[in-house]
Write a protein that holds these residues in place. Structure first.
Motif, mmCIF file in Angstrom:
data_model
loop_
_atom_site.group_PDB
_atom_site.id
_atom_site.type_symbol
_atom_site.label_atom_id
_atom_site.label_comp_id
_atom_site.label_asym_id
_atom_site.label_seq_id
_atom_site.Cartn_x
_atom_site.Cartn_y
_atom_site.Cartn_z
ATOM 1 N N ALA A 1 0.809 -1.218 0.000
ATOM 2 C CA ALA A 1 0.000 0.000 0.000
ATOM 3 C C ALA A 1 0.846 1.274 0.000
ATOM 4 C CB ALA A 1 -0.914 -0.014 1.210
ATOM 5 N N PHE A 2 2.107 1.176 0.437
ATOM 6 C CA PHE A 2 2.958 2.361 0.492
ATOM 7 C C PHE A 2 3.660 2.646 -0.830
ATOM 8 C CE2 PHE A 2 2.915 0.507 4.773
ATOM 9 C CZ PHE A 2 2.215 1.518 5.406
ATOM 10 N N GLY A 3 3.907 1.600 -1.585
ATOM 11 C CA GLY A 3 4.600 1.811 -2.844
ATOM 12 C C GLY A 3 5.227 0.530 -3.342
ATOM 13 N N GLN B 1 16.705 -1.535 -0.342
ATOM 14 C CA GLN B 1 15.896 -1.476 -1.554
ATOM 15 C C GLN B 1 15.502 -0.034 -1.882
ATOM 16 O OE1 GLN B 1 12.682 -4.199 -0.912
ATOM 17 N NE2 GLN B 1 13.986 -5.905 -1.470
ATOM 18 N N VAL B 2 15.357 0.206 -3.179
ATOM 19 C CA VAL B 2 14.880 1.521 -3.617
ATOM 20 C C VAL B 2 13.361 1.528 -3.479
ATOM 21 C CG1 VAL B 2 14.492 2.953 -5.659
ATOM 22 C CG2 VAL B 2 16.767 2.023 -5.206
ATOM 23 N N MET B 3 12.822 2.611 -2.976
ATOM 24 C CA MET B 3 11.371 2.659 -2.828
ATOM 25 C C MET B 3 10.769 3.770 -3.684
ATOM 26 S SD MET B 3 8.990 3.451 0.382
ATOM 27 C CE MET B 3 7.239 3.281 0.198
ATOM 28 N N ILE B 4 9.658 3.435 -4.318
ATOM 29 C CA ILE B 4 8.917 4.466 -5.064
ATOM 30 C C ILE B 4 7.563 4.609 -4.371
ATOM 31 C CG2 ILE B 4 7.997 5.180 -7.291
ATOM 32 C CD1 ILE B 4 9.938 3.346 -8.643
ATOM 33 N N PHE B 5 7.201 5.841 -4.031
ATOM 34 C CA PHE B 5 5.958 6.036 -3.279
ATOM 35 C C PHE B 5 4.731 5.876 -4.163
ATOM 36 C CE2 PHE B 5 9.126 8.184 -0.729
ATOM 37 C CZ PHE B 5 8.871 7.587 0.506
ATOM 38 N N ASP C 1 3.326 8.887 -6.058
ATOM 39 C CA ASP C 1 4.060 9.255 -7.275
ATOM 40 C C ASP C 1 3.661 8.343 -8.431
ATOM 41 O OD1 ASP C 1 5.305 11.129 -5.816
ATOM 42 O OD2 ASP C 1 7.193 10.048 -5.563
ATOM 43 N N ILE C 2 3.510 7.058 -8.096
ATOM 44 C CA ILE C 2 3.153 6.105 -9.151
ATOM 45 C C ILE C 2 1.771 6.435 -9.702
ATOM 46 C CG2 ILE C 2 2.752 3.672 -9.700
ATOM 47 C CD1 ILE C 2 4.563 2.989 -7.306
ATOM 48 N N LYS C 3 0.845 6.662 -8.776
ATOM 49 C CA LYS C 3 -0.542 6.915 -9.207
ATOM 50 C C LYS C 3 -0.652 8.201 -10.017
ATOM 51 C CE LYS C 3 -3.248 4.160 -6.087
ATOM 52 N NZ LYS C 3 -3.824 4.119 -4.749
ATOM 53 N N GLU C 4 0.134 9.190 -9.598
ATOM 54 C CA GLU C 4 0.078 10.464 -10.302
ATOM 55 C C GLU C 4 0.544 10.297 -11.745
ATOM 56 O OE1 GLU C 4 2.263 14.687 -10.042
ATOM 57 O OE2 GLU C 4 1.972 13.636 -8.147
#
Ligand SMILES: Nc1nc2c(ncn2[C@@H]2O[C@H](COP(=O)(O)OP(=O)(O)OP(=O)(O)O)[C@@H](O)[C@H]2O)c(=O)[nH]1
Ligand SMILES: [Mg+2]
Length: 514
Positions: free
Chosen positions: A456-458, A468-472, A475-478
């Motif tokens: 749910a966070f990304g 690990q690299v995290m993508i929020f 940002d993805i949804k936008e």
């Protein structure tokens, strides 16, 4: 002499010429002649150019330096080339979401497709029937062709489609799966413009007629695993889902949830069906198989085929609502990028080394005299290495530019929609506690990563450096509002480039290219 020529002139003037009499026509001729001077390259010429670049130019560059995974990369390039060739051969399938129908033999796969098409175009029988993977898609008029093993497209008719089944094999003792690679049926009765169904042979048949290397099981596995979606059919009259189906599905390691259809629902009571569906859902959960939906269906009914619902239609409509972009250009880009990353990183390393050596050089007098020559040699070697890497990178650049140009021409000639890579970069962050790892990383460095987790966070990308690299998620949804699940899934490989290193906060910012 003068008299004769003026007589000839008069005669000439009497002959009507539309290009001379009508200025518009004249201009048309001129413009067509001008455009003729720039002869359009045919698909064959473009493919042959691409083939030469891979076979000769690529190998030449490889010989300049021992690159890691050279052989593997070459194989990948050849595969990417085959995909381009396929695109040109099967233009009708470009930009289509491929939904493959899988299952044991006689589960009713072909009948199921006939029920959706409301057209008995595919052969069905109680004995093993389908022997050749068959694509069915929309076409303005009905065109059917078979691709033979010499890569020739042979036009055939409906009768021939029915004939080229396992029965034909039995009668003439000829295994068609060796002669014909696939069938493509374009029909105007097909209701979904952005979908192509793929009927596969039942995986579970004993292959007496086929050679061991080309069994129905192998064909089914190959075609199912390269499809975009899978609808899995089970014959409900035989009870619950067989263990062999579970094993086969798990072996496919398919990335997306599969849509499961218990077919022949007319042969069971509604109570029995309810039990089978519940049991199957539980089994899938136990076995870690992701099922989009599990439904009961009657392929022989003339309407209301799905029992008590509309899930299949919703599923098909959802898929049909978006076109599938081709990715041939990207496949090449990805392969070249591996080389580029390696050479780019080698160059960064050499530059850093040279910088260090130059810093030491200021105090060269501190070194003993006999070590001066050796030290200069080190500097020279470093400079040579940088020069070499520059040359290799330039050669690569030129090669990938030429490949891009050719593929660009092919794509525009075919009028297909290709995915636009530029639109796809997205930023991600990672905290890096390990000082050593942090000090090894350089800005601009390119790394290959893999999506390892989504929640749910990304989403999280494993890049091989511990954290690990995290993508929020926001940002993805936008950025990818309506096709998140299409673009991101666990196991997907992505390119990561380091944008910023904050050595105080011990964190990095990266841009991730899908
Ligand atoms: N009663 C009933 N029979 C069905 C149904 N669907 C298919 N059948 C019958 O089941 C048999 C097998 O159907 P096919 O469509 O040929 O099965 P398949 O899965 O394509 O088989 P292969 O191509 O051999 O793997 C045929 O005799 C069909 O008429 C159904 O919903 N109900
Ligand atoms: Mg069949």
């Amino acid at each position: 002499m003068a008299l004769r020529s003026s007589r000839e002139e008069r005669k000439q003037n009497l002959i009507k010429n539309e290009y001379l009499d009508n200025p518009e026509k004249g201009m048309e001729l001129i413009s067509s002649l001008i455009s003729m001077s720039k002869t359009k390259e045919t698909m064959v010429q473009l493919l042959s150019k691409l083939d030469k670049i891979i076979r000769y130019d690529f190998i030449n560059i490889c010989s300049m330096e021992n690159l890691p995974n050279e052989a593997e990369m070459y194989e990948k390039l050849k595969k990417a080339f085959d995909n381009v060739e396929d695109l040109t051969e099967f233009n009708a399938l470009a930009n289509k979401n491929i939904i493959a129908i899988g299952g044991g033999f006689s589960a009713g796969k072909s009948q199921f497709l006939n029920s959706i098409l409301k057209d008995n175009i595919l052969p069905t029988d109680t004995t093993p029937t389908t022997s050749i993977p068959s694509y069915i898609t929309y076409g303005q008029e009905e065109i059917i062709y078979a691709l033979n093993s010499f890569n020739l497209k042979v036009p055939i008719n409906r009768e021939a489609v029915k004939a080229i089944s396992h029965d034909f094999n039995k009668k003439y003792n000829v295994s068609f799966s060796h002669i014909i690679k696939k069938l493509v049926i374009e029909t105007s009765r097909f209701p979904y413009k952005n979908i192509s169904f793929l009927d596969t042979p039942g995986y579970s048949k004993a292959d007496a007629l086929n050679r061991a290397d080309n069994t129905d099981e192998k064909i089914a596995k190959e075609y199912l695993s390269s499809a975009d979606y899978i609808i899995w059919l089970v014959d409900v009259s035989k009870g619950t889902i067989p263990d062999s189906d579970i094993k086969f599905i798990k072996d496919l390691k398919f990335q997306r949830p599969i849509f499961v259809v218990f077919n022949k629902a007319d042969l069971k009571t509604s109570e029995q069906i309810k039990n089978v569906l519940e049991d199957a859902k539980r089994r899938f959960e136990e076995e870690g198989i992701m099922a989009e939906e599990v439904i009961a269906y009657n392929s022989l009914a003339s309407k209301d085929n799905e029992i008590g619902g509309n899930k299949l239609q919703n599923f098909l409509e959802k898929i049909n609502s978006r076109i599938k972009c081709t990715t041939v250009k990207q496949e090449f880009d990805k392969i070249f990028e591996v080389f580029e990353i390696y050479n780019h990183n080698e160059m960064i390393k050499a530059k850093e080394k040279l910088k260090l050596l130059n810093e030491i050089a200021v105090n060269i007098d501190l070194l003993e005299q006999d070590k001066h020559v050796e030290f200069r040699k080190l500097i020279e070697e470093c400079q040579k290495k940088i020069k070499k890497q520059k040359r290799i990178l330039a050669e690569f650049q030129s090669l990938s530019d030429r490949v891009n140009e050719i593929i660009g021409k092919i794509i525009s000639n075919l009028n297909v929609v290709e995915e636009n890579k530029e639109d796809r970069g997205i930023f991600g962050v990672a905290g890096l506690r390990d000082e050593k790892v942090l000090s090894d990383l350089k800005e601009d460095m390119k790394i290959s990563g893999k999506i390892s987790k989504m929640n749910a966070f990304g989403l999280y990308i494993e890049c091989g450096f511990g954290e690990q690299v995290m993508i929020f998620i926001d940002d993805i949804k936008e950025k990818y509002s309506n096709n998140v699940e299409e673009l991101f899934y666990v196991g997907k490989e992505v390119d990561v480039q380091i944008v910023e290193i904050d050595r105080v906060k011990k964190a990095i910012k990266v841009v991730v290219n899908l």
